[in-house]
Design an enzyme around this catalytic site. Sequence first.
Site, PDB file in Angstrom:
ATOM      1  N   LYS A  29     -20.450  14.017 -13.913  1.00  0.00           N
ATOM      2  CA  LYS A  29     -19.579  14.583 -14.946  1.00  0.00           C
ATOM      3  C   LYS A  29     -18.944  13.503 -15.821  1.00  0.00           C
ATOM      4  O   LYS A  29     -18.617  13.753 -16.985  1.00  0.00           O
ATOM      5  CB  LYS A  29     -18.495  15.447 -14.308  1.00  0.00           C
ATOM      6  CG  LYS A  29     -19.015  16.727 -13.656  1.00  0.00           C
ATOM      7  CD  LYS A  29     -17.897  17.485 -12.960  1.00  0.00           C
ATOM      8  CE  LYS A  29     -18.317  18.867 -12.480  1.00  0.00           C
ATOM      9  NZ  LYS A  29     -19.316  18.825 -11.391  1.00  0.00           N
ATOM     10  N   ASN A  74     -17.980  23.821 -12.483  1.00  0.00           N
ATOM     11  CA  ASN A  74     -19.246  23.380 -13.076  1.00  0.00           C
ATOM     12  C   ASN A  74     -19.577  24.145 -14.358  1.00  0.00           C
ATOM     13  O   ASN A  74     -20.012  23.525 -15.346  1.00  0.00           O
ATOM     14  CB  ASN A  74     -20.380  23.523 -12.069  1.00  0.00           C
ATOM     15  CG  ASN A  74     -20.394  22.396 -11.049  1.00  0.00           C
ATOM     16  OD1 ASN A  74     -19.690  21.403 -11.186  1.00  0.00           O
ATOM     17  ND2 ASN A  74     -21.167  22.566 -10.002  1.00  0.00           N
ATOM     18  N   GLU A 131     -10.605  11.108 -13.341  1.00  0.00           N
ATOM     19  CA  GLU A 131      -9.319  11.599 -12.869  1.00  0.00           C
ATOM     20  C   GLU A 131      -8.453  10.388 -12.539  1.00  0.00           C
ATOM     21  O   GLU A 131      -8.894   9.476 -11.841  1.00  0.00           O
ATOM     22  CB  GLU A 131      -9.527  12.507 -11.650  1.00  0.00           C
ATOM     23  CG  GLU A 131     -10.364  13.734 -12.006  1.00  0.00           C
ATOM     24  CD  GLU A 131     -10.939  14.452 -10.795  1.00  0.00           C
ATOM     25  OE1 GLU A 131     -10.613  14.060  -9.650  1.00  0.00           O
ATOM     26  OE2 GLU A 131     -11.726  15.395 -10.991  1.00  0.00           O
ATOM     27  N   ASN A 180     -23.041  14.030   2.978  1.00  0.00           N
ATOM     28  CA  ASN A 180     -21.841  14.542   2.320  1.00  0.00           C
ATOM     29  C   ASN A 180     -20.685  14.501   3.327  1.00  0.00           C
ATOM     30  O   ASN A 180     -20.280  15.510   3.878  1.00  0.00           O
ATOM     31  CB  ASN A 180     -22.074  15.964   1.807  1.00  0.00           C
ATOM     32  CG  ASN A 180     -20.859  16.540   1.113  1.00  0.00           C
ATOM     33  OD1 ASN A 180     -19.844  15.881   0.935  1.00  0.00           O
ATOM     34  ND2 ASN A 180     -20.944  17.803   0.726  1.00  0.00           N
ATOM     35  N   GLN A 184     -18.732  27.565  -9.363  1.00  0.00           N
ATOM     36  CA  GLN A 184     -20.177  27.576  -9.531  1.00  0.00           C
ATOM     37  C   GLN A 184     -20.611  28.814 -10.308  1.00  0.00           C
ATOM     38  O   GLN A 184     -19.878  29.803 -10.389  1.00  0.00           O
ATOM     39  CB  GLN A 184     -20.873  27.613  -8.154  1.00  0.00           C
ATOM     40  CG  GLN A 184     -20.456  26.522  -7.192  1.00  0.00           C
ATOM     41  CD  GLN A 184     -21.029  25.159  -7.529  1.00  0.00           C
ATOM     42  OE1 GLN A 184     -21.691  24.990  -8.552  1.00  0.00           O
ATOM     43  NE2 GLN A 184     -20.792  24.184  -6.668  1.00  0.00           N
ATOM     44  N   SER A 211     -21.072  15.162  -8.550  1.00  0.00           N
ATOM     45  CA  SER A 211     -20.171  15.367  -9.683  1.00  0.00           C
ATOM     46  C   SER A 211     -19.681  14.084 -10.345  1.00  0.00           C
ATOM     47  O   SER A 211     -19.013  14.159 -11.381  1.00  0.00           O
ATOM     48  CB  SER A 211     -18.969  16.202  -9.252  1.00  0.00           C
ATOM     49  OG  SER A 211     -19.358  17.550  -9.061  1.00  0.00           O
ATOM     50  N   LYS A 268     -13.686   9.278  -9.554  1.00  0.00           N
ATOM     51  CA  LYS A 268     -14.352  10.575  -9.485  1.00  0.00           C
ATOM     52  C   LYS A 268     -15.183  10.620  -8.206  1.00  0.00           C
ATOM     53  O   LYS A 268     -15.930   9.691  -7.911  1.00  0.00           O
ATOM     54  CB  LYS A 268     -15.263  10.799 -10.695  1.00  0.00           C
ATOM     55  CG  LYS A 268     -15.873  12.199 -10.737  1.00  0.00           C
ATOM     56  CD  LYS A 268     -14.837  13.247 -11.066  1.00  0.00           C
ATOM     57  CE  LYS A 268     -15.400  14.674 -10.948  1.00  0.00           C
ATOM     58  NZ  LYS A 268     -15.511  15.113  -9.523  1.00  0.00           N
ATOM     59  N   SER A 286     -20.518  15.156  -4.769  1.00  0.00           N
ATOM     60  CA  SER A 286     -21.231  15.565  -3.557  1.00  0.00           C
ATOM     61  C   SER A 286     -22.384  16.489  -3.915  1.00  0.00           C
ATOM     62  O   SER A 286     -22.289  17.285  -4.844  1.00  0.00           O
ATOM     63  CB  SER A 286     -20.299  16.309  -2.592  1.00  0.00           C
ATOM     64  OG  SER A 286     -19.152  15.548  -2.276  1.00  0.00           O
TER      65      SER A 286
END
Length: 386
Positions: A88, A173, A293, A364, A141, A85, A336, A339
Amino acid sequence: MARGATRLAVAGATFLLGCAIAVAGEDRLARIVDDVVRPLMAEHDVPGMAVGIVVGGERRVFTYGVAEKASGRKVTPDTLFEIGSVSKTFTATLGAYAQERGAFALSDMVSRRLPALAGTSFDGVSLLDLATYAAGGLPLQFPDAVDTSDEMLAFYRGWRPRFPAGSRRLYSNPSIGLFGHIAARSLGRPFDELMPEVIFRPLGLTSTYLDVPASRMKDYALGYARDGGAVRVAPGMLDSETYGIKTTAADLLRFVAANMDGTGLDDALRRAIAETHRGRLRVGGMIQGLGWEKVEAPMTLDRLQAANASAMIFEPQPAERLDPPQPPQPGALLGKTGSTNGFGAYAAFAPSRGVGIVLLANRNYPIPARIAAAHRILRELGAVAR
């Protein structure tokens, strides 16, 4: 006068940090990273990692362990990791670029830019709501049954909000994925064509891909799932827009550095990057930008962990719209996590300090461990508080 004083203070802080590291020497920087990363890998059974640090424009990359267990292939500066992510933040940059080029406005309603959704709940949802996960309760999701574009549109047409748009943040997502899809559509090209052309190449990201070419597969790490099996990310609906980027620590660090200093970039891209930093929603102790963020000073470990807690991913959070959007405050950290089943990533930077960090791993491992590791390194560099 105030803005000029702030710029001088930021430049001074960055210069002093750079000098401190220069005086301490590269060996000390390596020891700082080693002292954090080696125990982290041992505790969480991480096969391989790459860590990047940027201070005052100077970039360093450190590599550890193996990219593939069976062969013993080592992690090198050329090793490609899935960043999940963290992708993003790239999607958000493309969306901000679309606004800079006049292709759309963040205030536009979704159905205006995607007429197939006219007459649905998206008549009252803005592109900004999508980009900040505040559409009203889109899920984390897509349902497993959504495999085609037609099924995707049917999913969106049938969706009903749980909350008024803008009132709650629920990480999703399908939310930011649709934002990226509409951004590309507004620019008149497929997302997978635009991202390399508009973002990767202008930023000099020569080892960053949505689809890893055959010539670089030898550099693509294998990820390792909880059961120890080797995995790589599988295709999914709007995967490129939400979790699809594979890159090296050096390239991701270059992206972070460009977020702190856009000198030499095309004006539209430089403004787009700056737009992603502006705070749009206050969500507890975290401020949601576009992709990034933000946590304000004092930058303590407790504050960072709270902003990245599992509740921020899995539970709807009350949100306060910031109007006008808030620029980064002195001492703030933008970051940010990302995973996939076999990889874990974190990227963060403190603009007022000119310091950034990226952590890439082929497991992860828990997000709190990533945050703690990055915080300790940044603390040793004098960029954050205890």
